[in-house]
Design a protein around this motif. Structure first.
Motif, PDB file in Angstrom:
ATOM      1  N   ILE A 153       0.838  -1.083   0.073  1.00 56.30           N
ATOM      2  CA  ILE A 153       0.129  -0.029  -0.096  1.00 56.30           C
ATOM      3  C   ILE A 153       0.857   1.282   0.010  1.00 56.30           C
ATOM      4  O   ILE A 153       0.717   2.155  -0.686  1.00 56.30           O
ATOM      5  N   ASN A 154       1.889   1.113   0.683  1.00 55.44           N
ATOM      6  CA  ASN A 154       2.829   2.361   1.031  1.00 55.44           C
ATOM      7  C   ASN A 154       3.666   2.729  -0.408  1.00 55.44           C
ATOM      8  O   ASN A 154       3.823   3.872  -0.911  1.00 55.44           O
ATOM      9  N   ALA A 155       4.045   1.579  -0.759  1.00 56.40           N
ATOM     10  CA  ALA A 155       4.708   1.500  -2.346  1.00 56.40           C
ATOM     11  C   ALA A 155       3.760   2.226  -3.260  1.00 56.40           C
ATOM     12  O   ALA A 155       4.308   3.193  -4.255  1.00 56.40           O
ATOM     13  N   GLY A 156       2.460   1.745  -3.258  1.00 55.18           N
ATOM     14  CA  GLY A 156       1.776   2.342  -4.089  1.00 55.18           C
ATOM     15  C   GLY A 156       1.121   3.830  -4.115  1.00 55.18           C
ATOM     16  O   GLY A 156       1.306   4.682  -5.025  1.00 55.18           O
ATOM     17  N   LEU A 157       1.112   4.363  -2.910  1.00 58.12           N
ATOM     18  CA  LEU A 157       0.890   5.861  -2.430  1.00 58.12           C
ATOM     19  C   LEU A 157       2.208   6.386  -3.023  1.00 58.12           C
ATOM     20  O   LEU A 157       1.837   7.661  -3.572  1.00 58.12           O
ATOM     21  N   ARG A 158       3.259   6.164  -2.588  1.00 55.52           N
ATOM     22  CA  ARG A 158       4.454   6.783  -2.918  1.00 55.52           C
ATOM     23  C   ARG A 158       4.899   6.724  -4.355  1.00 55.52           C
ATOM     24  O   ARG A 158       4.888   7.989  -5.045  1.00 55.52           O
ATOM     25  N   GLY A 159       4.213   5.749  -5.141  1.00 56.92           N
ATOM     26  CA  GLY A 159       4.499   5.703  -6.412  1.00 56.92           C
ATOM     27  C   GLY A 159       3.438   6.693  -7.231  1.00 56.92           C
ATOM     28  O   GLY A 159       4.198   7.174  -8.310  1.00 56.92           O
ATOM     29  N   MET A 160       2.379   6.832  -6.841  1.00 56.10           N
ATOM     30  CA  MET A 160       1.428   7.997  -7.463  1.00 56.10           C
ATOM     31  C   MET A 160       2.058   9.306  -7.293  1.00 56.10           C
ATOM     32  O   MET A 160       1.936  10.000  -8.148  1.00 56.10           O
ATOM     33  N   THR A 161       2.892   9.658  -6.013  1.00 53.10           N
ATOM     34  CA  THR A 161       3.533  10.761  -6.126  1.00 53.10           C
ATOM     35  C   THR A 161       4.479  10.888  -7.051  1.00 53.10           C
ATOM     36  O   THR A 161       4.704  12.028  -7.766  1.00 53.10           O
ATOM     37  N   TRP A 162       5.257   9.804  -7.452  1.00 56.52           N
ATOM     38  CA  TRP A 162       6.268   9.845  -8.168  1.00 56.52           C
ATOM     39  C   TRP A 162       5.564   9.914  -9.702  1.00 56.52           C
ATOM     40  O   TRP A 162       6.237  10.795 -10.716  1.00 56.52           O
ATOM     41  N   ALA A 163       4.778   9.472  -9.885  1.00 56.99           N
ATOM     42  CA  ALA A 163       3.849   9.236 -11.297  1.00 56.99           C
ATOM     43  C   ALA A 163       3.544  10.950 -11.479  1.00 56.99           C
ATOM     44  O   ALA A 163       3.671  11.271 -12.653  1.00 56.99           O
ATOM     45  N   ASP A 164       2.935  11.613 -10.611  1.00 55.01           N
ATOM     46  CA  ASP A 164       2.566  12.922 -10.776  1.00 55.01           C
ATOM     47  C   ASP A 164       3.859  13.808 -11.214  1.00 55.01           C
ATOM     48  O   ASP A 164       3.822  14.628 -11.995  1.00 55.01           O
ATOM     49  N   ARG A 165       4.980  13.559 -10.529  1.00 53.69           N
ATOM     50  CA  ARG A 165       6.254  14.446 -10.705  1.00 53.69           C
ATOM     51  C   ARG A 165       6.704  13.802 -12.095  1.00 53.69           C
ATOM     52  O   ARG A 165       7.065  14.772 -12.888  1.00 53.69           O
ATOM     53  N   GLU A 166       6.619  12.572 -12.554  1.00 51.64           N
ATOM     54  CA  GLU A 166       7.209  12.415 -13.793  1.00 51.64           C
ATOM     55  C   GLU A 166       6.474  12.983 -14.865  1.00 51.64           C
ATOM     56  O   GLU A 166       7.038  13.583 -15.860  1.00 51.64           O
ATOM     57  N   GLU A 167       5.112  13.063 -14.724  1.00 53.10           N
ATOM     58  CA  GLU A 167       4.351  13.660 -15.542  1.00 53.10           C
ATOM     59  C   GLU A 167       4.639  15.095 -15.760  1.00 53.10           C
ATOM     60  O   GLU A 167       4.424  15.607 -16.940  1.00 53.10           O
ATOM     61  N   GLU A 168       4.520  15.798 -14.695  1.00 52.20           N
ATOM     62  CA  GLU A 168       5.066  17.299 -14.796  1.00 52.20           C
ATOM     63  C   GLU A 168       6.344  17.258 -15.480  1.00 52.20           C
ATOM     64  O   GLU A 168       6.534  18.392 -16.238  1.00 52.20           O
ATOM     65  N   ARG A 169       7.173  16.365 -15.605  1.00 50.40           N
ATOM     66  CA  ARG A 169       8.437  16.508 -16.159  1.00 50.40           C
ATOM     67  C   ARG A 169       8.575  16.358 -17.380  1.00 50.40           C
ATOM     68  O   ARG A 169       9.221  16.885 -18.497  1.00 50.40           O
ATOM     69  N   THR A 170       7.851  15.271 -17.959  1.00 52.32           N
ATOM     70  CA  THR A 170       7.694  14.709 -19.322  1.00 52.32           C
ATOM     71  C   THR A 170       6.641  15.046 -20.398  1.00 52.32           C
ATOM     72  O   THR A 170       6.601  15.260 -21.463  1.00 52.32           O
ATOM     73  N   GLY A 171       5.391  15.359 -19.251  1.00 48.15           N
ATOM     74  CA  GLY A 171       4.254  15.680 -20.050  1.00 48.15           C
ATOM     75  C   GLY A 171       3.473  14.716 -20.734  1.00 48.15           C
ATOM     76  O   GLY A 171       2.470  14.669 -21.487  1.00 48.15           O
ATOM     77  N   ARG A 172       4.126  13.371 -20.628  1.00 43.14           N
ATOM     78  CA  ARG A 172       3.623  12.266 -21.098  1.00 43.14           C
ATOM     79  C   ARG A 172       2.895  11.413 -19.819  1.00 43.14           C
ATOM     80  O   ARG A 172       3.235  11.529 -18.725  1.00 43.14           O
ATOM     81  N   PRO A 173       1.874  10.702 -20.250  1.00 47.95           N
ATOM     82  CA  PRO A 173       1.122   9.602 -19.236  1.00 47.95           C
ATOM     83  C   PRO A 173       2.280   8.838 -18.406  1.00 47.95           C
ATOM     84  O   PRO A 173       3.288   8.366 -19.248  1.00 47.95           O
ATOM     85  N   SER A 174       2.376   8.704 -17.199  1.00 48.25           N
ATOM     86  CA  SER A 174       3.391   8.231 -16.530  1.00 48.25           C
ATOM     87  C   SER A 174       3.410   6.438 -16.450  1.00 48.25           C
ATOM     88  O   SER A 174       2.404   5.825 -16.648  1.00 48.25           O
ATOM     89  N   ARG A 175       4.516   6.042 -16.938  1.00 46.70           N
ATOM     90  CA  ARG A 175       4.979   4.357 -16.915  1.00 46.70           C
ATOM     91  C   ARG A 175       4.685   4.081 -15.254  1.00 46.70           C
ATOM     92  O   ARG A 175       4.460   2.842 -15.109  1.00 46.70           O
ATOM     93  N   ILE A 176       5.314   4.904 -14.373  1.00 48.38           N
ATOM     94  CA  ILE A 176       5.298   4.500 -13.093  1.00 48.38           C
ATOM     95  C   ILE A 176       3.874   4.141 -12.522  1.00 48.38           C
ATOM     96  O   ILE A 176       3.664   3.074 -11.806  1.00 48.38           O
ATOM     97  N   ALA A 177       2.985   4.948 -12.903  1.00 50.27           N
ATOM     98  CA  ALA A 177       1.497   4.580 -12.544  1.00 50.27           C
ATOM     99  C   ALA A 177       0.920   3.353 -12.908  1.00 50.27           C
ATOM    100  O   ALA A 177       0.448   2.703 -12.278  1.00 50.27           O
ATOM    101  N   ARG A 178       1.217   2.970 -14.089  1.00 53.77           N
ATOM    102  CA  ARG A 178       1.174   1.759 -14.650  1.00 53.77           C
ATOM    103  C   ARG A 178       1.585   0.391 -13.832  1.00 53.77           C
ATOM    104  O   ARG A 178       1.041  -0.588 -13.693  1.00 53.77           O
ATOM    105  N   LEU A 179       2.933   0.679 -13.350  1.00 55.54           N
ATOM    106  CA  LEU A 179       3.452  -0.251 -12.513  1.00 55.54           C
ATOM    107  C   LEU A 179       3.110  -0.389 -10.832  1.00 55.54           C
ATOM    108  O   LEU A 179       2.924  -1.399 -10.704  1.00 55.54           O
ATOM    109  N   VAL A 180       2.648   0.826 -10.329  1.00 51.20           N
ATOM    110  CA  VAL A 180       2.111   0.639  -9.210  1.00 51.20           C
ATOM    111  C   VAL A 180       0.811   0.577  -9.003  1.00 51.20           C
ATOM    112  O   VAL A 180       0.331   0.120  -7.920  1.00 51.20           O
ATOM    113  N   SER A 181      -0.105   0.550 -10.149  1.00 50.08           N
ATOM    114  CA  SER A 181      -1.622   0.549  -9.972  1.00 50.08           C
ATOM    115  C   SER A 181      -1.937  -0.924  -9.352  1.00 50.08           C
ATOM    116  O   SER A 181      -2.853  -1.130  -8.487  1.00 50.08           O
ATOM    117  N   PRO A 182      -1.448  -1.957  -9.487  1.00 48.87           N
ATOM    118  CA  PRO A 182      -1.637  -3.380  -8.940  1.00 48.87           C
ATOM    119  C   PRO A 182      -1.747  -3.196  -7.462  1.00 48.87           C
ATOM    120  O   PRO A 182      -2.487  -4.068  -6.973  1.00 48.87           O
TER     121      PRO A 182
END
Length: 462
Positions: A430-459
């Motif tokens: 659960i905490n990996a997932g919550l932390r991952g969503m924060t990283w996903a938002d930062r990744e999208e701010e940086r790249t402008g593309r949908p996050s690959r991290i979000a797909r990885l931590v979604s499960p």
């Protein structure tokens, strides 16, 4: 339900402080008692259930036990959205049932928004409600992609613009003038409310109708025909568990639902010229299309109430008063709020609070009643419970009374989620997932593309 009893309820949140209520607890259960229906938990689920049962059959002996005071938990301190959001997608509901049933559930949720408002008015409850709908901003290219995909999916399900529509940048900014707005989605199916006024009004309403409400009576175990409390046993043919995020405090229920904390801040009342710059003229609720959930509303007294996820899940599903307030999360919420609306940078933050919400392993809310054991339940709302609890309460009333109705045939009725993993697996996941969503938002701010991290931590969190 496990938490230390307290008496300073007004200090729990802005809502508790401004509910025009002294929060004096009603008497506890005075020893062993019998009832026809026993309900554990005096939040929205338990109180809606009691209300609709008492309306349908005034002869029923209905008893509600509450560990603290009615509205102590999430029902009294949430973000104040009475929305049609259900914590599972149409596709996931249809996979377990059918397309037609998924749409029926969606329709029932939409209708329940109006039922919350109608029932409150009928009971004389001033919940300071305004049905302005919800605007969800898209503030990056990736968020705009998700916004368009959401509307396209709605159209594929046959849902029109009266359900959800896409706003371009000018339309979106006309509703809510956030920074970096590219567009938004808008649905009319949400009302901003004062949740503590609603839940306290419901408590008064059920007592007026003859329901026995025993406060400061923590339940320790539920079994067929019996609720065991610190003050005696409550015996009933039908026993309803309505404990949501506090469910793990009951014996044998630790892995049924997990408590995850959501934290909120509120500004001082803002002047008219500030609101003219921000918008929300119809008191629309608002969010954006980031991964880590945020939510807000304009209150009836012109405050900004703003909350979000980000607080950790605590090992062993622990619930503590100290977890309601995490300074680092409050600071992050304030920074996000100022980023959205720089005009509020100098506004005082007058209230900071939080609380636990309940999440099932498949992130799907459910309601049901086992006719053999007489045990009923509802919960797992994932923070979308203000309206869903009303639908649950009406459904449980029908189930208790043995009625076959459109509500009892909805696909969430009788659904049983599998148990959460034992520790430390759920803490790690659960905490990996919550932390991952924060990283996903930062990744999208940086790249402008949908996050690959979000797909990885979604499960881990779905």
């Amino acid at each position: 339900m496990g938490c230390p009893l307290r008496s300073d309820y007004r200090s729990l949140s802005l809502w508790h402080e401004t509910a025009d209520d002294d929060w004096a607890p009603r008497p506890a259960l005075p020893g062993d008692r019998d009832a026809d229906v026993a309900i554990v938990g005096a939040g929205f689920t338990g109180l809606w259930t009691a209300l609709y049962l008492a309306r349908a059959d005034p002869t029923l002996r209905i008893a509600v036990v509450e560990a603290e005071s009615a509205g102590f938990g999430a029902s009294g301190r949430n973000g104040g959205w009475a929305s049609a959001l259900f914590p599972a997608s149409h596709a996931s509901v249809a996979k377990r049932s059918s397309r037609q049933k998924a749409l029926a559930l969606h329709g029932a949720m939409r209708a329940s928004v109006d039922e919350v408002l109608r029932a409150a008015e009928e009971e004389g409850i001033d919940a300071r409600a305004a049905k302005g709908g919800t605007v969800v901003l898209a503030r990056s290219r990736a968020q705009w992609t998700r916004a368009r995909a959401e509307v396209a999916e709605a159209r594929a399900w046959g849902l029109g613009e009266d359900d959800v529509r896409l706003l371009d940048a000018a339309e979106a900014t006309g509703v809510l003038a956030g920074t970096r707005v590219r567009g938004a989605t808008y649905t009319p199916d949400c009302a901003a409310i004062h949740p503590a006024r609603l839940v306290r009004g419901l408590a008064d309403a059920v007592v007026r109708r003859g329901v026995a409400l025993y406060e400061q009576t923590p339940a320790t175990r539920i079994s067929a025909g019996t609720v065991v409390t610190r003050h005696g046993n409550l015996r009933a043919e039908r026993v309803i568990r309505a404990t949501e995020g506090y469910t793990p405090t009951l014996d044998g229920e630790r892995r049924r639902l997990i408590p995850v904390y959501s934290l909120i801040i509120a500004t001082e009342p803002l002047p008219a010229d500030v609101w003219e710059q921000i918008g929300l003229r119809r008191r629309e609720t608002f969010s954006d299309h980031r991964h880590l959930v945020i939510y807000g509303q304009r209150t009836a007294d012109d405050r900004l109430v703003f909350g979000g996820r980000g607080a950790p899940y605590h090992f062993g599903s622990r619930i503590r008063p100290a977890y309601d307030r995490v300074p680092a999360v409050f600071d992050a919420l304030h920074a996000t709020l100022v980023d959205l609306f720089p005009v509020v940078r100098g506004a005082a933050i007058t209230h900071r609070w939080g609380g636990a919400l309940g999440i099932a392993r498949d992130w799907t809310a459910s309601v049901g009643l086992d006719p053999t054991s007489g045990l009923g339940w509802a919960g797992g709302y994932v923070g979308d419970g203000v309206t869903t609890t009303n639908l649950a309460g009406r459904t449980l009333a029908d189930l208790v009374l043995g009625r076959d109705t459109e509500l009892t045939r909805l696909p969430w009725v009788g659904h049983r989620s599998r148990s959460w993993e034992p520790e430390p697996l759920r803490w790690l996941g659960i905490n990996a997932g919550l932390r991952g969503m924060t990283w996903a938002d930062r990744e999208e701010e940086r790249t402008g593309r949908p996050s690959r991290i979000a797909r990885l931590v979604s499960p881990f969190i779905h």
